[in-house]
Design a protein around this motif. Structure first.
Motif, PDB file in Angstrom:
ATOM      1  N   PRO A   1      32.207  48.364  36.126  1.00  0.00           N
ATOM      2  CA  PRO A   1      30.775  48.452  36.450  1.00  0.00           C
ATOM      3  C   PRO A   1      30.110  47.092  36.254  1.00  0.00           C
ATOM      4  N   LEU A   2      29.495  46.567  37.315  1.00  0.00           N
ATOM      5  CA  LEU A   2      28.866  45.254  37.249  1.00  0.00           C
ATOM      6  C   LEU A   2      27.711  45.213  38.231  1.00  0.00           C
ATOM      7  N   ASN A   3      26.529  44.843  37.737  1.00  0.00           N
ATOM      8  CA  ASN A   3      25.332  44.727  38.592  1.00  0.00           C
ATOM      9  C   ASN A   3      25.083  46.003  39.394  1.00  0.00           C
ATOM     10  N   GLN A   4      25.182  47.138  38.724  1.00  0.00           N
ATOM     11  CA  GLN A   4      24.910  48.452  39.303  1.00  0.00           C
ATOM     12  C   GLN A   4      25.838  48.799  40.463  1.00  0.00           C
ATOM     13  N   GLN A   5      27.049  48.251  40.428  1.00  0.00           N
ATOM     14  CA  GLN A   5      28.061  48.621  41.401  1.00  0.00           C
ATOM     15  C   GLN A   5      29.419  48.616  40.726  1.00  0.00           C
ATOM     16  N   ASN A   6      30.391  49.282  41.344  1.00  0.00           N
ATOM     17  CA  ASN A   6      31.750  49.311  40.814  1.00  0.00           C
ATOM     18  C   ASN A   6      32.593  48.254  41.512  1.00  0.00           C
ATOM     19  N   ILE A   7      33.126  47.338  40.737  1.00  0.00           N
ATOM     20  CA  ILE A   7      33.956  46.259  41.253  1.00  0.00           C
ATOM     21  C   ILE A   7      35.417  46.640  41.061  1.00  0.00           C
ATOM     22  N   VAL A   8      36.228  46.413  42.073  1.00  0.00           N
ATOM     23  CA  VAL A   8      37.660  46.684  41.975  1.00  0.00           C
ATOM     24  C   VAL A   8      38.387  45.370  41.668  1.00  0.00           C
ATOM     25  N   LEU A   9      39.054  45.330  40.516  1.00  0.00           N
ATOM     26  CA  LEU A   9      39.861  44.175  40.129  1.00  0.00           C
ATOM     27  C   LEU A   9      41.327  44.538  40.272  1.00  0.00           C
ATOM     28  N   ARG A  10      42.063  43.713  41.018  1.00  0.00           N
ATOM     29  CA  ARG A  10      43.481  43.964  41.257  1.00  0.00           C
ATOM     30  C   ARG A  10      44.325  42.885  40.561  1.00  0.00           C
ATOM     31  N   ALA A  11      45.471  43.294  40.065  1.00  0.00           N
ATOM     32  CA  ALA A  11      46.404  42.359  39.439  1.00  0.00           C
ATOM     33  C   ALA A  11      47.798  42.616  39.994  1.00  0.00           C
ATOM     34  N   LYS A  12      48.459  41.536  40.440  1.00  0.00           N
ATOM     35  CA  LYS A  12      49.821  41.647  40.980  1.00  0.00           C
ATOM     36  C   LYS A  12      50.742  40.728  40.181  1.00  0.00           C
ATOM     37  N   LEU A  13      51.852  41.273  39.708  1.00  0.00           N
ATOM     38  CA  LEU A  13      52.830  40.480  38.963  1.00  0.00           C
ATOM     39  C   LEU A  13      53.675  39.687  39.962  1.00  0.00           C
ATOM     40  N   LEU A  14      53.491  38.386  39.987  1.00  0.00           N
ATOM     41  CA  LEU A  14      54.231  37.535  40.917  1.00  0.00           C
ATOM     42  C   LEU A  14      55.605  37.166  40.388  1.00  0.00           C
ATOM     43  N   SER A  15      55.724  37.005  39.065  1.00  0.00           N
ATOM     44  CA  SER A  15      57.014  36.600  38.486  1.00  0.00           C
ATOM     45  C   SER A  15      57.138  37.142  37.073  1.00  0.00           C
ATOM     46  N   ARG A  16      58.200  37.902  36.834  1.00  0.00           N
ATOM     47  CA  ARG A  16      58.454  38.401  35.481  1.00  0.00           C
ATOM     48  C   ARG A  16      58.883  37.262  34.563  1.00  0.00           C
ATOM     49  N   GLU A  17      59.533  36.254  35.141  1.00  0.00           N
ATOM     50  CA  GLU A  17      60.049  35.150  34.344  1.00  0.00           C
ATOM     51  C   GLU A  17      58.927  34.252  33.837  1.00  0.00           C
ATOM     52  N   THR A  18      58.027  33.855  34.734  1.00  0.00           N
ATOM     53  CA  THR A  18      56.949  32.940  34.351  1.00  0.00           C
ATOM     54  C   THR A  18      55.680  33.664  33.930  1.00  0.00           C
ATOM     55  N   LYS A  19      55.663  34.988  34.092  1.00  0.00           N
ATOM     56  CA  LYS A  19      54.477  35.820  33.769  1.00  0.00           C
ATOM     57  C   LYS A  19      53.255  35.376  34.588  1.00  0.00           C
ATOM     58  N   ALA A  20      53.510  34.971  35.854  1.00  0.00           N
ATOM     59  CA  ALA A  20      52.420  34.590  36.752  1.00  0.00           C
ATOM     60  C   ALA A  20      51.814  35.854  37.354  1.00  0.00           C
ATOM     61  N   VAL A  21      50.499  35.978  37.232  1.00  0.00           N
ATOM     62  CA  VAL A  21      49.783  37.158  37.724  1.00  0.00           C
ATOM     63  C   VAL A  21      48.675  36.707  38.669  1.00  0.00           C
ATOM     64  N   GLU A  22      48.605  37.345  39.837  1.00  0.00           N
ATOM     65  CA  GLU A  22      47.525  37.050  40.788  1.00  0.00           C
ATOM     66  C   GLU A  22      46.418  38.089  40.629  1.00  0.00           C
ATOM     67  N   PHE A  23      45.182  37.597  40.520  1.00  0.00           N
ATOM     68  CA  PHE A  23      44.013  38.466  40.419  1.00  0.00           C
ATOM     69  C   PHE A  23      43.180  38.333  41.701  1.00  0.00           C
ATOM     70  N   SER A  24      42.729  39.451  42.217  1.00  0.00           N
ATOM     71  CA  SER A  24      41.806  39.455  43.356  1.00  0.00           C
ATOM     72  C   SER A  24      40.798  40.559  43.125  1.00  0.00           C
ATOM     73  N   TRP A  25      39.692  40.510  43.827  1.00  0.00           N
ATOM     74  CA  TRP A  25      38.623  41.466  43.557  1.00  0.00           C
ATOM     75  C   TRP A  25      37.708  41.620  44.767  1.00  0.00           C
ATOM     76  N   ASP A  26      36.989  42.704  44.779  1.00  0.00           N
ATOM     77  CA  ASP A  26      35.959  42.993  45.795  1.00  0.00           C
ATOM     78  C   ASP A  26      34.679  43.365  45.065  1.00  0.00           C
ATOM     79  N   PRO A  27      33.540  42.793  45.482  1.00  0.00           N
ATOM     80  CA  PRO A  27      33.368  41.812  46.559  1.00  0.00           C
ATOM     81  C   PRO A  27      33.759  40.401  46.100  1.00  0.00           C
ATOM     82  N   ALA A  28      34.274  39.610  47.034  1.00  0.00           N
ATOM     83  CA  ALA A  28      34.843  38.315  46.707  1.00  0.00           C
ATOM     84  C   ALA A  28      33.804  37.250  46.384  1.00  0.00           C
ATOM     85  N   GLU A  29      32.520  37.536  46.664  1.00  0.00           N
ATOM     86  CA  GLU A  29      31.515  36.497  46.365  1.00  0.00           C
ATOM     87  C   GLU A  29      31.280  36.321  44.864  1.00  0.00           C
ATOM     88  N   LEU A  30      31.785  37.262  44.070  1.00  0.00           N
ATOM     89  CA  LEU A  30      31.669  37.135  42.626  1.00  0.00           C
ATOM     90  C   LEU A  30      32.696  36.121  42.109  1.00  0.00           C
TER      91      LEU A  30
END
Length: 406
Positions: A127-156
């Protein structure tokens, strides 16, 4: 240079009752142990402006702690906790990554990694600014523990997402979950630049009133930035301390910072070990420039010890940095340090240090041992005898390496 590499020499018994689990109601009500030339005096932190000599300037770390613990739950119910460590894309610079409007990739500590497949995406609603924001996390590498984050809306920005969804990353030795009060108390009153995952805890004692009192007494206040990393809590596991892997932390200095350092002829007191490590690292960068070795602002774990024979003054070092900044048209310096300070190190910049009381067998107790000419045990025994509170939310000390009487 004499080196004492045995870890057992830097151990002491710290009863759990002496670990401050919560902060005092008033920041500057903490105790202040004042150590100089083998003598110890006791005061309160609010006395600091009167304890400091007039020919002194204070250097603070203005990094701001981000709520770096992010919690997700898979559709199966499995909980995944992500602890932000270092940005990887689109920039390795923390401020740029935090202000990003698009996907970002961070190196993370991953809780319950065995339940998260590489390439699998998980998400949570915020919940942010009276709306629900979707935050996504994708595990790119188990070895390096690299995680990609993306979200909607992207202007935030990623900073606003983390601020809304994250949890304050309290030190593990507090052995409790963060509560609402930690959001303000595990942060200095002068924090400014987002990026730390641990507070520069020596600064937690300062209040606006204390800062104003220092200004009234004509004690200059200067600010640099070092983004404190989680490695600051990593215990030393090797009896030979030189085998300990030091963490890398980002530093930012303004041109004004370095000009002030060039001009000063009095005492330079670092507020916290992070400020001290930054200032000493800056000196060694100037030495590297003078020697013509490498212009990249990176200070390795043992770089100071390899350059110990070069007896270059701090003024010459800082002048070399200013000349380099002018030649390369830089308004600020951004670099990284892994500097490891332990007994045998000769401090080139800092005369005094404001700091809390640190864990046994830690890199910070080694730094304190070096700064107090190996008198740390006397100081800590006195603090324990007088029931000082230890670690991040604990009491404070003012330690002198070589106070200048000018």
């Amino acid at each position: 240079m004499e080196i004492t590499p045995s870890l057992k020499d830097y151990d002491y018994h710290l009863p759990d009752a002496f670990i401050a689990k919560y902060p005092l109601k008033k920041r500057d009500a903490s105790k202040l142990l004042h150590y100089e030339n083998g003598k110890i005096q006791h005061a309160h932190f609010s006395d600091l402006p009167t304890v400091l000599p007039p020919n002194t300037q204070l250097v603070f770390n203005d990094t701001k702690v981000i709520p770096a613990r992010l919690h997700f739950r898979k559709p199966t119910g499995a909980a995944i906790e992500l602890f932000l460590l270092n940005p990887l894309k689109p920039s390795t610079l923390i401020p740029q990554s935090m202000e990003s409007h698009g996907p970002v990739v961070w190196e993370c500590m991953v809780g319950n990694l065995k339940r998260w497949k590489e390439g699998e995406q998980i998400e949570c609603e915020i919940p942010l600014n009276q709306q629900n924001i979707v935050l996504r996390a994708k595990l790119l590498s188990r070895e390096t523990k690299a995680v990609e984050f993306s979200w909607d809306p992207a202007e935030l920005t990623f900073a606003s997402i983390v601020e809304a969804s994250g949890e304050v990353p309290l030190p593990p030795y507090l052995n409790r979950k963060a509560d609402d009060s930690d959001k303000s108390r595990y942060q200095t009153v002068y924090s400014k630049i987002q990026g730390a995952v641990a507070a520069p805890t020596a600064g937690l004692h300062f209040t606006e009133k204390t800062l104003e009192e220092l200004k009234k007494r004509k004690i200059p206040l200067h600010y640099l930035t070092l983004h404190v990393g989680a490695g600051t809590f990593l215990p030393i596991k090797h009896q030979n301390i030189l085998e300990h892997p030091m963490h890398r932390e980002q530093m930012v200095f303004s041109k004004e910072n370095i000009e002030n350092l060039c001009r000063t002829r009095g005492n330079i007191v670092a507020v916290g070990t992070t400020s001290l490590r930054s200032l000493e690292s800056l000196y060694w960068y100037g030495v590297k420039l003078i020697s013509g070795s490498n212009t990249e602002f990176q200070v390795g774990k043992l770089d100071p010890y390899h350059g110990e024979e070069k007896n270059i003054s701090k003024q010459k070092s800082f002048e070399a940095i200013l000349a380099h900044m002018k030649n390369t048209n830089q308004a600020q310096l951004i670099g990284a340090t892994e500097i490891f300070i332990f007994p045998g190190y000769r401090f080139r910049v800092c005369n005094g240090l404001v700091t809390n009381f640190h864990q046994p067998c830690s890199t910070l107790i080694l730094l304190i041992a070096a700064f107090t000419h190996q008198q740390w045990r006397v100081i800590y025994e006195e603090a324990l005898k007088n029931e000082y509170r230890f670690l991040s939310y604990g009491d404070s000390s003012l330690l002198w390496y070589n106070k200048l009487e000018v």
